[in-house]
Design a protein around this motif. Structure first.
Motif, mmCIF file in Angstrom:
data_model
loop_
_atom_site.group_PDB
_atom_site.id
_atom_site.type_symbol
_atom_site.label_atom_id
_atom_site.label_comp_id
_atom_site.label_asym_id
_atom_site.label_seq_id
_atom_site.Cartn_x
_atom_site.Cartn_y
_atom_site.Cartn_z
ATOM 1 N N SER A 31 -19.933 -37.557 -15.645
ATOM 2 C CA SER A 31 -19.411 -36.201 -15.387
ATOM 3 C C SER A 31 -20.397 -35.380 -14.564
ATOM 4 N N MET A 32 -21.712 -35.546 -14.820
ATOM 5 C CA MET A 32 -22.707 -34.801 -14.030
ATOM 6 C C MET A 32 -22.651 -35.189 -12.552
ATOM 7 N N LEU A 33 -22.592 -36.509 -12.302
ATOM 8 C CA LEU A 33 -22.614 -36.984 -10.913
ATOM 9 C C LEU A 33 -21.350 -36.548 -10.176
ATOM 10 N N THR A 34 -20.209 -36.721 -10.836
ATOM 11 C CA THR A 34 -18.956 -36.332 -10.188
ATOM 12 C C THR A 34 -18.971 -34.850 -9.871
ATOM 13 N N LEU A 114 -29.524 -38.136 -11.680
ATOM 14 C CA LEU A 114 -28.677 -37.204 -10.932
ATOM 15 C C LEU A 114 -29.304 -36.854 -9.580
ATOM 16 N N VAL A 115 -30.600 -36.515 -9.619
ATOM 17 C CA VAL A 115 -31.287 -36.096 -8.396
ATOM 18 C C VAL A 115 -31.301 -37.225 -7.370
ATOM 19 N N GLY A 142 -39.586 -33.339 -8.810
ATOM 20 C CA GLY A 142 -40.007 -33.932 -10.085
ATOM 21 C C GLY A 142 -40.600 -32.886 -11.011
ATOM 22 N N LEU A 143 -41.512 -32.073 -10.491
ATOM 23 C CA LEU A 143 -42.136 -31.050 -11.333
ATOM 24 C C LEU A 143 -41.114 -30.006 -11.782
ATOM 25 N N ALA A 144 -40.215 -29.622 -10.863
ATOM 26 C CA ALA A 144 -39.260 -28.572 -11.195
ATOM 27 C C ALA A 144 -38.289 -29.024 -12.286
ATOM 28 N N ILE A 145 -37.836 -30.273 -12.229
ATOM 29 C CA ILE A 145 -36.865 -30.686 -13.248
ATOM 30 C C ILE A 145 -37.526 -30.890 -14.611
ATOM 31 N N VAL A 146 -38.840 -31.141 -14.624
ATOM 32 C CA VAL A 146 -39.532 -31.213 -15.919
ATOM 33 C C VAL A 146 -39.444 -29.853 -16.621
#
Lengths: 228, 248
Positions: A31-34, A114-115, A142-146
């Motif tokens: 669902s996230m990817l779609t 997802l990214v 990478g840092l931001a999604i952490v």
């Protein structure tokens, strides 16, 4: 404590449990990817065709990651709520900080997936040159999604235990996540228009500091969220 | 019933004393604002809104500080009184934040030529308002009131940690962009009359805040007591049980 597994081991067990569930159902990731790809489609048609999307790509990417990420976070405690498995988890000899860290790692793994799809899709749809800036983008994103997932996991646990459920999540999360969005979107945009990595190093340092603060605060207050 | 009311008697007495004091200082502040402080040369009479705007902002952030401290205390000690103070401070906080957000654009339209600018302090205040909204939504969205108090306390604590980060970020964001035509609210001149008026106004707003805080706190304590005694009374009432269903 003798006999109990280490903090990291406890966290990894929780993360492995969540990821195993996700591997079998795949409902959150799909669902996230779609959703993310659909947002990209909406952007393609909502934008005036004469506008060069390259100058807006940072903003579009982060709006997409933010919303798709929250969609996934909203379901991250659904098993615990619907099947009431939280009681079982809390009965286990498990550090509450490790529980937080485990849930955080599982959410982070989903967001990485997802990214990894969102960036190539945007590259394809909006003709972005991703390869030249790949290293810098990986660092910044990478840092931001952490940080995003650290705060997100904490508020997802809160929202899941309210009547409003996942509707409450964006209201709690977006204002507090603004620092991450500001630095992440700014740095992403700069890298996408071909600026050198040195130019965004101050943003990278800020994002790293936010990550540390959010993870520590999350692990400390999580015990007050899940207690019964 | 009298015993319930008596529990907050002391608090309400202090609240009354503070209210009288606050009303006096507020009248003095208003006299200073309208008759003593000089009219600012470039901005004109609209600059006088500054004496309401700045004290409201100070109180709004003070209130969030109280929310955060009481939230930490509540999670630690589980004292209902700390939660009652946090709730009272948050309710006043959102009111004063709203005052800031209304008075700011009224002044900005004249001084900046726009109702809204993404100026760091404006942005921070707007986000503070949203954090307060989240605080109340989470508090009222749980079946179990104790859980609502806990969640709200978590929002209070994380919010307090986050506010300096937000402040820093929006400041940084601003510095990346050219400055718009800004007349800083401090103005070029800091006349003695202006400073004096501001200080009295700050005192008036702070006293008003604490008076209202005590009243709201007493009210919350009374409400909790009434709820508790109603619950007790409902337990003592005789119930007739028939066919497995009972009526009270």
């Amino acid at each position: 404590m003798a006999g109990t597994p280490s903090f990291l081991r406890q966290a990894l067990t929780i993360a492995a449990k969540d990821l195993r569930l996700e591997m079998r159902s795949r409902e959150r990731l799909v669902s996230m990817l779609t959703f993310a790809v659909l947002v990209a489609v909406v952007f393609s048609f909502a934008l005036d065709p004469t506008i060069r999307a390259r100058g807006l790509a940072g903003a579009m990417l982060w709006v997409t990651i933010l919303f798709a990420g929250m969609l996934g976070l909203g379901r991250s405690f659904s098993q615990e709520r619907e099947q009431d498995t939280m009681t079982g988890i809390l009965l286990a000899p498990l550090d509450r900080g490790a529980l937080f860290f485990g849930k955080f790692l599982a959410n982070l793994a989903l967001l990485v997936a997802l990214v990894l799809v969102v960036f190539p899709v945007y590259g394809l749809f909006f003709q972005l040159e991703l390869w030249d800036a790949a290293g810098g983008l990986a660092l910044v994103v990478g840092l931001a999604i952490v940080g995003f997932m650290a705060l997100g996991t904490l508020f997802a646990a809160i929202a899941a235990n309210t009547r409003l459920g996942e509707t409450l999540l964006p209201i709690l999360l977006i204002p507090l996540l603004l620092p991450v969005i500001i630095f992440a979107a700014g740095a992403t945009q700069r890298l996408l228009i071909g600026r050198p990595l040195e130019e965004v190093m101050s943003s990278v340092r800020m994002l790293a500091a936010f990550d540390l603060i959010f993870i520590i605060v999350g692990a400390l207050v999580f015990a007050s969220v899940v207690e019964e | 019933m009298n015993a319930i009311v008596n529990t907050t008697e002391n608090t309400r007495r202090w609240a009354a004393i503070l209210s009288v004091l606050a009303a006096g200082v507020m009248l003095w502040a208003f006299w200073l604002i309208f008759f003593y402080a000089p009219t600012e040369r470039t901005m004109g009479v609209v600059q006088r809104i500054f004496y309401v705007h700045v004290p409201s902002a100070w109180v709004a952030f003070l209130a969030f500080g109280i929310v955060a401290l009481c939230s930490v205390g509540y999670l630690w000690l589980r004292d209902e009184r700390l939660d009652a103070i946090a709730l009272a401070a948050a309710e006043l906080g959102i009111i004063f934040t709203s005052i800031v957000l209304v008075t700011g654009p009224l002044w900005g339209k004249i001084a900046w030529g726009a109702w809204w600018v993404w100026e760091p302090r404006l942005t921070l205040t707007l986000l503070l308002w949203f954090i307060y909204v989240g605080y109340f939504m989470v508090r009222n969205a749980t079946e179990n009131p104790e859980r609502g108090k806990r969640f709200a306390a978590v929002v209070g604590i994380v919010g307090a940690v986050d506010i300096p980060l937000i402040h820093m970020s929006v400041q940084w964001f601003r510095s990346q962009h050219p400055q718009p035509v800004i007349m800083r609210p401090e103005g070029p001149s800091a006349d003695r009359e202006i400073v004096e008026t501001l200080l009295v106004s700050l005192l008036a707003f702070t006293l008003t805040f604490f008076a209202l805080l005590l009243y709201r706190y007493a009210l919350e304590r009374l409400r909790a007591r009434v709820e508790e005694s109603t619950y007790r009374a409902s337990l003592e009432q005789p119930r007739t049980i028939s066919n497995g269903a009972y009526t009270s």
